[in-house]
Design a protein around this motif. Structure first.
Motif, short mmCIF file in Angstrom:
data_model
loop_
_atom_site.label_atom_id
_atom_site.label_comp_id
_atom_site.label_asym_id
_atom_site.label_seq_id
_atom_site.Cartn_x
_atom_site.Cartn_y
_atom_site.Cartn_z
N ASN A 1 0.42 -0.80 -0.26
CA ASN A 1 -0.11 -0.22 0.01
C ASN A 1 0.70 1.43 0.34
O ASN A 1 0.31 2.28 -0.76
CB ASN A 1 -0.76 0.32 1.69
CG ASN A 1 -1.39 -0.88 1.19
OD1 ASN A 1 -2.78 -1.15 0.06
ND2 ASN A 1 -2.29 -1.53 1.99
N HIS A 2 1.89 1.50 0.89
CA HIS A 2 3.02 2.44 0.83
C HIS A 2 3.42 2.36 -0.04
O HIS A 2 4.83 3.63 0.10
CB HIS A 2 3.51 2.31 2.29
CG HIS A 2 2.36 2.55 3.13
ND1 HIS A 2 1.41 2.07 3.83
CD2 HIS A 2 1.52 3.85 3.58
CE1 HIS A 2 0.47 2.40 4.99
NE2 HIS A 2 0.70 3.78 5.00
N MET A 3 4.31 1.71 -1.46
CA MET A 3 5.38 1.80 -2.01
C MET A 3 5.40 0.80 -3.13
O MET A 3 6.29 0.59 -3.59
CB MET A 3 6.47 -0.12 -0.87
CG MET A 3 6.96 1.21 0.49
SD MET A 3 8.70 0.62 0.92
CE MET A 3 10.05 0.48 -0.15
N ASP A 4 3.95 0.77 -3.44
CA ASP A 4 3.82 0.64 -4.82
C ASP A 4 3.03 1.95 -5.56
O ASP A 4 1.98 2.25 -5.29
CB ASP A 4 2.08 -0.44 -4.59
CG ASP A 4 2.16 -0.84 -5.96
OD1 ASP A 4 3.19 -0.71 -7.36
OD2 ASP A 4 0.95 -1.28 -6.22
N LEU A 5 3.98 2.25 -5.89
CA LEU A 5 3.39 3.10 -7.47
C LEU A 5 2.82 2.95 -8.59
O LEU A 5 3.22 1.66 -9.47
CB LEU A 5 4.54 3.78 -8.25
CG LEU A 5 4.37 5.47 -8.21
CD1 LEU A 5 4.15 6.64 -7.92
CD2 LEU A 5 5.72 5.83 -8.64
N ALA A 6 1.98 3.58 -8.91
CA ALA A 6 0.83 2.93 -9.60
C ALA A 6 1.54 3.13 -10.92
O ALA A 6 2.07 3.84 -11.44
CB ALA A 6 -0.57 4.34 -9.93
N LYS A 7 0.58 2.51 -12.02
CA LYS A 7 1.56 2.29 -13.70
C LYS A 7 1.64 3.77 -14.24
O LYS A 7 2.36 4.49 -15.11
CB LYS A 7 1.12 1.39 -14.99
CG LYS A 7 1.49 0.03 -13.80
CD LYS A 7 0.95 -1.30 -14.65
CE LYS A 7 1.44 -2.91 -14.17
NZ LYS A 7 0.86 -3.37 -15.48
N GLY A 8 0.46 4.86 -13.69
CA GLY A 8 -0.22 5.92 -14.57
C GLY A 8 1.02 6.28 -14.71
O GLY A 8 1.07 7.95 -14.93
N HIS A 9 1.23 6.63 -12.74
CA HIS A 9 2.22 7.66 -12.34
C HIS A 9 3.79 7.93 -12.57
O HIS A 9 4.62 8.73 -12.63
CB HIS A 9 2.57 7.58 -10.26
CG HIS A 9 0.86 8.29 -9.90
ND1 HIS A 9 0.34 9.43 -10.65
CD2 HIS A 9 0.24 7.81 -8.85
CE1 HIS A 9 -0.99 9.36 -9.81
NE2 HIS A 9 -0.66 8.31 -8.33
#
Length: 879
Positions: A278-286
Motif C-alpha cells: 500500500n505504501h511502496m507501490d507506485l501506480a503505472k499511470g504515475h
C-alpha cells in the motif's frame, strides 16, 4: 494476677460474650509509668473470633476499661527479642509495630505461648514467631488428656458446660415429680440409679430381640460392601479411560496452540505485506507521467504533479524495523530514486527552456513600450510559470541542488531582461523630463547606461533650452549647475513631478508583483529556514545566491525572507543606480525638484514599509531616499552659501534683496509640495536654517549698503519677510515672524526719527540746548533768563521756519524718502505717515517746552498742527 483476671472476665469480657484465656501486664517501651494489660480472648459464639485486647485502668483507678482490640488474624509477627536469654521486651506486628515491656519474663512467655496455641487451633494463616524459644512453641494437647490451651485455668473452663433450655426444662419436670429431690438427695439419686438400671435392661432385651434384624443388617452390609467393590472397579476403569482422554486433550490443546501461533504469524506477515504494497507501490499511470508526461500542457503538468507527490510519499514512508533489510524493499527504493532523478532532470531542463522562451517573448514586446513611460507587464509570464509551483516545491524537497540551479538560472535570465526594460524605461523618463528626443544623446544623455556624460556646458545648454526664459544668474541664489531654478515656470515643475511620480508608480507594482511571484513559485513562504544552512552575504556585483560546501548540500541561507531579498537584489540590481541617475538629472534641471522628489520618495518608502519593512522595495527606496535627502540638504546649503556671496551694486538702491524674494518663492512652492507630506519635519528644519541665513545676510547687506540707508534696507526686507510668513502661516516659523515684525517696526521708527531732524535743524538745536539747561538743574521758568535762550533768541529761530519753509522742508524730505525706498514693497505712504506722526509729536513737544519755559511770553510757532497735516497731505498727493 488471678484476681485481676477474674475481675476483667467479670467486668469487661463476660458482658461481650468473650472468654479471657491469657493476660500480661505491660507498658510501652520507654514509658515505664503507664501500665496496661494485654488480653488474649475468644468469643463464646461460633464462629469463634480470637482477639488481643488492650485494657487499662481508668484515670480514677477504681475500674478497668477496654481501650483497643486487634483481631488475631491481623497479627503478622511476634518478636520475643531473644530466644535464649530472659528478656521482658517483645513486639507485636499488626498494621504497625507495637513495642511492649512485660512486668516479668514468665508472663511474657505464657502470653506468647497462648498466642501460638490459639494460632494453631483457630487460624489458617500462620503467625511468624521470631526469637521465641522452641519450648514455648509446643504442639496442641489431645482433647482426652487433662491438658488445655493455658493449663489448669482453661481446663476448668473447658469442663464446665452450661445447660441448654431443653435440658433445664427436663430437669425441672423430673424434680417436680420428686419433691424430695432437694431435701433427700441420696434417695433421689438412688431412684435415678434404679430407673437407669431398668432402662439398661430394657435396652439389652431390645437388642437381643433384634438379633435377627441385626444379622439381616449385617448381611445387607456385606452385600453393600461387594457393590462398593464393583463400583470402585468401574471407577478405576473410568479413571483409566479419562486419563487417556486427558492425554488426547493435551495433544489437541498443544496442536491448537500451534495453529493459533501460525495464524497469528500469518496475519502479521499479511499486515506487513499489505503495508509495503500500500505504501511502496507506485501506480503505472504515475510512473508513465514521471517518465513521459507532457510538461507543457495543463493536464500534463497536473498529472506530473500528482505523480511527483505520490512518488514523494512512497519515498518518505516510515519503514518498520527490518523492512530495510528486505531485497524487494531495497530494489523498490532504488527504482524510486531513479524515477526521482530522471524526473528532476527532465523538469529542470524544461523549466530552463521555459525561462529562456519567456525571456525572448517578453523582449519582443519592449518595442511598444519604448515611447511610453510604462513598464511591460509580466503577469502572463508569472501566470504561466505558477502552474509549475507545486513541482518546484517538490523539487526543493527532493533535489535541492537542481532547485538551486533553477533559481540561479531564473535570476540570470530575468536580471538581463529587467535590466533592458528598466534602462529603456528610464531613458524615456529622462527624455520626457528634458523635453528632447533621442537626438539629445549627443549632449550627453545616454539612457542605456543611465549616466550623464559630456560637458557641463552642453547639459546646461540643454536644460536652459527646455526650461524657457530665466533671470540672470547673478540674481539667483538657488542656481545649481549654472541653471536658474527660480525662473522655472510652474508647468515645468508640475511636469517633472508627474513624470517622477509615474516612474515610482510603475516600479512599485513591478517589484511587488515579482516578489510575490518569487515567493509563490520558489515556495519561500513555507519555512523559516532551510535545514542545515548558514547565511552568506551576496557580493556587491550581484554574485551567486549562495556557495556550496560540497555537491548536493543545500546552501547556507538564513531565512526565506533573506533569500527572497537576495534574489530581488540580483534581478533588480539596476533599479537603484537608474533611480540615482534620474534624481541627479532632475536636480541638474532644477534644484527645486529635490522638494518634489523628497515628498514623492518619502511617501513611497512609507507605503512600502507598511507592507514589509524588510522587503527589497522598502530597502531600495530607502537607500534612494537617502540620496534625495542629501540633494535636498545640499540645495538648502547652496542657498545659504549663495546668500553669503551676494553682491550689491553701489550705484543703485538696494530694495528687496534677491535671496529674500527667493525665500518667498521657495517657501510658497515648498508649502504647496509638502502639504500633508510624511517628511514635513525635514522641511521645517530647512526653513529654520534658511530663515536664519536670510536674517543674518539681510543685516550684513544693510551694514555694507552705501547708497541706501541701513534702516531702509532692514525695514523693507524684514517687512517683506513678515508679509511672506504671515501669508504662508508656517507654524514652525512663528517666532521668526514675530522677530521680523519687531525688526521692521524698530528700523521704521529709527529711520523716521533720523530723517525728521533735518527739516527743522536750527529749531531742534535750540530746544536741545533748552533741555540741556533744564537737565543741568536750571528751573524751566528761569531758562528764558539765559542769554542764549531768551525770548528774543526763541523768536529769531521761530521766524526762520515759517509755514512756507516748513512745507518746503517736508517736500524735500518726501523726495529723499522716495529715493531711498523701493517701489516693490510700497512702503512710502507708511513711512510718510509715520514721519507725519513723529513731526506732530515733536511739534507738541516744542509747544510744551515753550509753555513751560517761556510762560506768558505769547511766543508761538508760525504754523499749526493742522498746517502740518495739510502740508503732508498735499505733498503726498502731488507726488
Amino acid at each position: 494476677m488471678t484476681a485481676i483476671k477474674h475481675a476483667l472476665q467479670r467486668d469487661i469480657f463476660t458482658p461481650n460474650d468473650e472468654r479471657l484465656l491469657s493476660i500480661v501486664n505491660v507498658c510501652k517501651a520507654g514509658k515505664k509509668k503507664k501500665n496496661c494489660f494485654l488480653c488474649a480472648t475468644v468469643t463464646t459464639e461460633r464462629p469463634v473470633q480470637v482477639k488481643v485486647v488492650k485494657v487499662k485502668k481508668s484515670d480514677k483507678g477504681d475500674f478497668y476499661k477496654r481501650q483497643i482490640a486487634w483481631a488475631l488474624r491481623d497479627l503478622a509477627v511476634v518478636d520475643a527479642k531473644d530466644a535464649i536469654k530472659e528478656n521482658p521486651e517483645f513486639d507485636l506486628h499488626f498494621e504497625k509495630i507495637y513495642k511492649w515491656v512485660a512486668s516479668s519474663t514468665a508472663e511474657k512467655n505464657a502470653f506468647i505461648s497462648c498466642i501460638w496455641k490459639l494460632n494453631q487451633r483457630y487460624l489458617r494463616k500462620k503467625i511468624d514467631f521470631v526469637n521465641v524459644s522452641s519450648q514455648l512453641l509446643e504442639e496442641s494437647v489431645p482433647s482426652g488428656e487433662n491438658q488445655s490451651v493455658t493449663g489448669g485455668d482453661e481446663e476448668a473452663v473447658d469442663e464446665y458446660q452450661e445447660l441448654n433450655a431443653r435440658e433445664e426444662q427436663d430437669i425441672e419436670i423430673m424434680m417436680e415429680g420428686c419433691e424430695y429431690a432437694i431435701s433427700n438427695a441420696e434417695a433421689f439419686a438412688e431412684r435415678l440409679s434404679r430407673e437407669l438400671q431398668v432402662l439398661d435392661g430394657a435396652n439389652i432385651q431390645s437388642i437381643m430381640a433384634s438379633e435377627k434384624q441385626v444379622n439381616i443388617l449385617m448381611k445387607l452390609l456385606d452385600e453393600a460392601l461387594k457393590e462398593v467393590d464393583q463400583i470402585e472397579l468401574k471407577l478405576s476403569s473410568y479413571e483409566e479411560m479419562l486419563q487417556s482422554v486427558k492425554e488426547q486433550m493435551d495433544q489437541i490443546s498443544e496442536s491448537n496452540h500451534l495453529i493459533h501461533l501460525s495464524n497469528t504469524n500469518n496475519v502479521k506477515l499479511l499486515s506487513e505485506i499489505e503495508f509495503l504494497v500500500n505504501h511502496m507501490d507506485l501506480a503505472k499511470g504515475h510512473i508513465k507521467a514521471l517518465q513521459e508526461g507532457d510538461l507543457s500542457s495543463s493536464r500534463g503538468i497536473e498529472a506530473c504533479t500528482n505523480a511527483a507527490d505520490a512518488l514523494l510519499q512512497c519515498m518518505n514512508v516510515a519503514l518498520r524495523p527490518g523492512h530495510d533489510m528486505l531485497l524487494a524493499v531495497e530494489q523498490q527504493q532504488q527504482r524510486f530514486s531513479d524515477l526521482r532523478e530522471n524526473f528532476a532532470r527532465r523538469l529542470a531542463s524544461h523549466l530552463n527552456n521555459v525561462f529562456v522562451q519567456q525571456g525572448h517573448d517578453q523582449s519582443s514586446t519592449l518595442a511598444q513600450h519604448s515611447v511610453e513611460l510604462t513598464l511591460p507587464n509580466h503577469h502572463p509570464f508569472h501566470r504561466d510559470l505558477l502552474r509549475y509551483a507545486k513541482l518546484m516545491e517538490w523539487l526543493k524537497s527532493t533535489d535541492y541542488r537542481k532547485y538551486e540551479g533553477l533559481t540561479k538560472n531564473y535570476m540570470d535570465y530575468l536580471s538581463r531582461l529587467y535590466e533592458r526594460e528598466i534602462k529603456d524605461f528610464f531613458e524615456v523618463a529622462k527624455i520626457k523630463m528634458t523635453g528632447t528626443t533621442k537626438e539629445s544623446k549627443k549632449f550627453g544623455l545616454h539612457g542605456s547606461s543611465g549616466k550623464l556624460t559630456g560637458s557641463t556646458s552642453s547639459l546646461n545648454k540643454l536644460s536652459v533650452q527646455s526650461s524657457g526664459n530665466r533671470r540672470s544668474q547673478s540674481s539667483s541664489l538657488l542656481d545649481m549647475g549654472n541653471m536658474s531654478a527660480s525662473d522655472l515656470d510652474v508647468a515645468d515643475r508640475t511636469k517633472f513631478d508627474k513624470i517622477f511620480e509615474q516612474v515610482l508608480s510603475e516600479l512599485e507594482p513591478l517589484c511587488l508583483a515579482e516578489q510575490d511571484f518569487i515567493s509563490k513559485f520558489f515556495k519561500l513562504q513555507q519555512h523559516q529556514s532551510m535545514p542545515g544552512t548558514v547565511t552568506e552575504a551576496e557580493d556587491t556585483d550581484g554574485g551567486t545566491l549562495s556557495r556550496q560546501h560540497n555537491a548536493g548540500t543545500p546552501l547556507p541561507v538564513s531565512s526565506e525572507k533573506d533569500m527572497i531579498r537576495q534574489m530581488m537584489i540580483k534581478i533588480f540590481r539596476c533599479i537603484e543606480p537608474e533611480l540615482n541617475n534620474l534624481i541627479a538629472l532632475g536636480d541638474k534641471i532644477d534644484s527645486f525638484n529635490s522638494l518634489y522628489m523628497l515628498v514623492k520618495m518619502s511617501h513611497h518608502v512609507w507605503t512600502a514599509q507598511n507592507v514589509d519593512p524588510a522587503s527589497f522595495l522598502s530597502t531600495t527606496l530607502g537607500n534612494v531616499l537617502v540620496t534625495v535627502k542629501r540633494n535636498f540638504d545640499k540645495c538648502i546649503s547652496n542657498q545659504i552659501r549663495q546668500m553669503e556671496e551676494v553682491k550689491i551694486s553701489k550705484k543703485s538702491k538696494v530694495g528687496i534683496l534677491p535671496f529674500v524674494a527667493e525665500f518667498e518663492e521657495f517657501a510658497g512652492l515648498a508649502e504647496s509640495i509638502f502639504k500633508n507630506a510624511e517628511r514635513r519635519g525635514d522641511l521645517d528644519k530647512a526653513y529654520t536654517k534658511l530663515i536664519r541665513g536670510v536674517f543674518v545676510n539681510v543685516e550684513k547687506v544693510a551694514n555694507e549698503s552705501q547708497k541706501t540707508p541701513r534702516d531702509v534696507v532692514m525695514m523693507e526686507n524684514f517687512h517683506h519677510i513678515f508679509a511672506t510668513l504671515s501669508r504662508l502661516k508656517i507654524s514652525c516659523l512663528e517666532a521668526e515672524k514675530k522677530e521680523a515684525k519687531q525688526k521692521y517696526t524698530d528700523h521704521l521708527q529709527s529711520y523716521v526719527i533720523y530723517s525728521l531732524g533735518q527739516p527743522l535743524e536750527k529749531l531742534n538745536h535750540f530746544f536741545e540746548g533748552v533741555e540741556a539747561r533744564v537737565a543741568q538743574g536750571i528751573r524751566e521758568e528761569e531758562v528764558s533768563y539765559q542769554l542764549a535762550f531768551n525770548k528774543q533768541e526763541l523768536r529769531k529761530v521761530i521766524k526762520e521756519y515759517p509755514g512756507k519753509e516748513v512745507k518746503k522742508g517736508l517736500d524735500n524730505l518726501y523726495k529723499k524718502v522716495d529715493k531711498h525706498l523701493c517701489e516693490e514693497e510700497n512702503l512710502l505712504q507708511v513711512v510718510w505717515h509715520s514721519m507725519q506722526d513723529e513731526f506732530i509729536r515733536q511739534y507738541k513737544h516744542f509747544e510744551g517746552l515753550i509753555a513751560r519755559c517761556y510762560p506768558g511770553s505769547g511766543v508761538t510757532m508760525e504754523f499749526t498742527i493742522q498746517d502740518i497735516l495739510d502740508y503732508c497731505s498735499s505733498i503726498a498727493q502731488s507726488h
